[in-house]
Design a protein around this motif. Structure first.
Motif, PDB file in Angstrom:
ATOM      1  N   ASP A   1      -7.434 -46.313  -9.935  1.00 32.52           N
ATOM      2  CA  ASP A   1      -7.907 -46.842  -8.647  1.00 32.52           C
ATOM      3  C   ASP A   1      -9.110 -46.079  -8.105  1.00 32.52           C
TER       4      ASP A   1
ATOM      5  N   VAL B   1      -4.092 -39.159 -12.340  1.00 28.63           N
ATOM      6  CA  VAL B   1      -3.843 -39.192 -10.899  1.00 28.63           C
ATOM      7  C   VAL B   1      -4.175 -40.578 -10.361  1.00 28.63           C
ATOM      8  N   ARG B   2      -3.344 -41.062  -9.456  1.00 30.88           N
ATOM      9  CA  ARG B   2      -3.643 -42.319  -8.771  1.00 30.88           C
ATOM     10  C   ARG B   2      -4.223 -42.007  -7.394  1.00 30.88           C
ATOM     11  N   ARG B   3      -5.449 -42.479  -7.173  1.00 34.05           N
ATOM     12  CA  ARG B   3      -6.156 -42.222  -5.917  1.00 34.05           C
ATOM     13  C   ARG B   3      -5.556 -43.057  -4.777  1.00 34.05           C
ATOM     14  N   ASN B   4      -5.457 -42.449  -3.573  1.00 38.13           N
ATOM     15  CA  ASN B   4      -4.915 -43.133  -2.383  1.00 38.13           C
ATOM     16  C   ASN B   4      -3.546 -43.755  -2.654  1.00 38.13           C
ATOM     17  N   ALA B   5      -2.741 -43.070  -3.457  1.00 35.57           N
ATOM     18  CA  ALA B   5      -1.481 -43.647  -3.920  1.00 35.57           C
ATOM     19  C   ALA B   5      -0.475 -43.864  -2.793  1.00 35.57           C
ATOM     20  N   PHE B   6      -0.475 -42.988  -1.798  1.00 32.92           N
ATOM     21  CA  PHE B   6       0.484 -43.098  -0.700  1.00 32.92           C
ATOM     22  C   PHE B   6       0.018 -44.047   0.404  1.00 32.92           C
TER      23      PHE B   6
ATOM     24  N   ARG C   1      -4.092 -40.062   3.042  1.00 33.86           N
ATOM     25  CA  ARG C   1      -4.674 -40.889   1.972  1.00 33.86           C
ATOM     26  C   ARG C   1      -4.514 -40.172   0.634  1.00 33.86           C
TER      27      ARG C   1
ATOM     28  N   PRO D   1      -3.301 -38.728  -3.093  1.00 33.17           N
ATOM     29  CA  PRO D   1      -2.997 -39.182  -4.456  1.00 33.17           C
ATOM     30  C   PRO D   1      -1.590 -38.757  -4.847  1.00 33.17           C
ATOM     31  N   TRP D   2      -1.145 -39.221  -6.006  1.00 37.78           N
ATOM     32  CA  TRP D   2      -0.016 -38.600  -6.675  1.00 37.78           C
ATOM     33  C   TRP D   2      -0.323 -38.563  -8.161  1.00 37.78           C
TER      34      TRP D   2
ATOM     35  N   GLU E   1       0.518 -39.533 -11.847  1.00 36.91           N
ATOM     36  CA  GLU E   1       1.253 -40.557 -12.598  1.00 36.91           C
ATOM     37  C   GLU E   1       1.759 -40.040 -13.933  1.00 36.91           C
TER      38      GLU E   1
ATOM     39  N   ARG F   1       7.817 -38.812  -7.055  1.00 34.71           N
ATOM     40  CA  ARG F   1       6.365 -38.716  -7.216  1.00 34.71           C
ATOM     41  C   ARG F   1       5.920 -37.253  -7.281  1.00 34.71           C
TER      42      ARG F   1
END
Length: 212
Positions: A96, A111-116, A143, A145-146, A148, A163
């Motif tokens: 993302d 890492v997933r951006r803005n995941a939360f 905003r 990440p988490w 993955e 997470r």
């Protein structure tokens, strides 16, 4: 006042929570300096990548000719701590994110951006973190990440539910949250311990690599 032999820790000062990280590093006894150019890396024993906007910081790394010098320094063992946007920059891959988003690497994670979620989804949580004594850490997620996926060499330090939000790989530490915003300096203490254990490290700064 830092002791005379305290580590000299840089804070990348292109955008984001620079002053907050400087304040936390000073509170735990480190010499804190702002890093804006490749020459500023000369003499630092570690580096903090602050929370902020990862795409903006990445663009400014190119503008200030810091991208390749920092990549080289991390490969050579420079201890680095990234919070939020800093975690994104340290990942080997980002979901993302922008297709042209530059990354520094150092962590074998996806890492997933803005995941939360967006700004309105910001929250705080009490986290038990491996390697951090004294009870749960109050963590601020903005905003955030988490993580993955983690590689075999990556240690997971903390989770929110299922997470992953805090990781370490050798001299590289990263959190999805903002420890610089709470007044709790234990994550900065952990990073300074990593820095002190890692000295000396061989740096590669553009045009002036040397051993120390």
């Amino acid at each position: 006042m830092p002791r005379t032999d305290a580590p000299r820790v840089g804070v990348l000062a292109l955008q984001g929570d620079v002053r907050e990280h400087v304040r936390a590093l000073l509170a735990v006894g480190a010499h804190a300096v702002e890093v804006r150019r490749a020459s500023d890396l000369d003499g630092v024993d570690g580096l903090v990548l602050p929370g902020g906007e990862s795409t903006t910081i990445g663009r400014l790394l190119r503008v200030f000719d810091l991208l390749e010098p920092l990549r080289g320094a991390i490969v050579d063992g420079l201890p680095v701590f990234g919070s939020c946007a800093g975690m994104i920059l340290l990942a080997r891959d980002v979901l993302d994110g922008r297709p042209d988003q530059p990354l520094l690497g150092g962590l074998d994670v996806v890492v997933r951006r803005n995941a939360f979620g967006r700004q309105v989804d910001s929250f705080e949580a009490e986290l038990d973190l491996a390697g951090v004594a004294g009870g749960p850490v109050r963590a601020v997620f903005i905003r955030a990440p988490w993580v993955e996926k983690v590689g075999d060499e990556v240690e997971v330090l903390g989770r929110v539910g299922d997470r992953t939000v805090a990781v370490r790989q050798d001299n590289v530490l990263a959190t999805a949250f903002h420890p610089e915003l709470t007044g709790d300096t234990r994550m900065h203490e952990l990073f300074v311990d990593i820095v002190e254990s890692a000295k000396p490290w061989k740096k590669t700064v553009e045009g002036m690599g040397r051993d120390r």
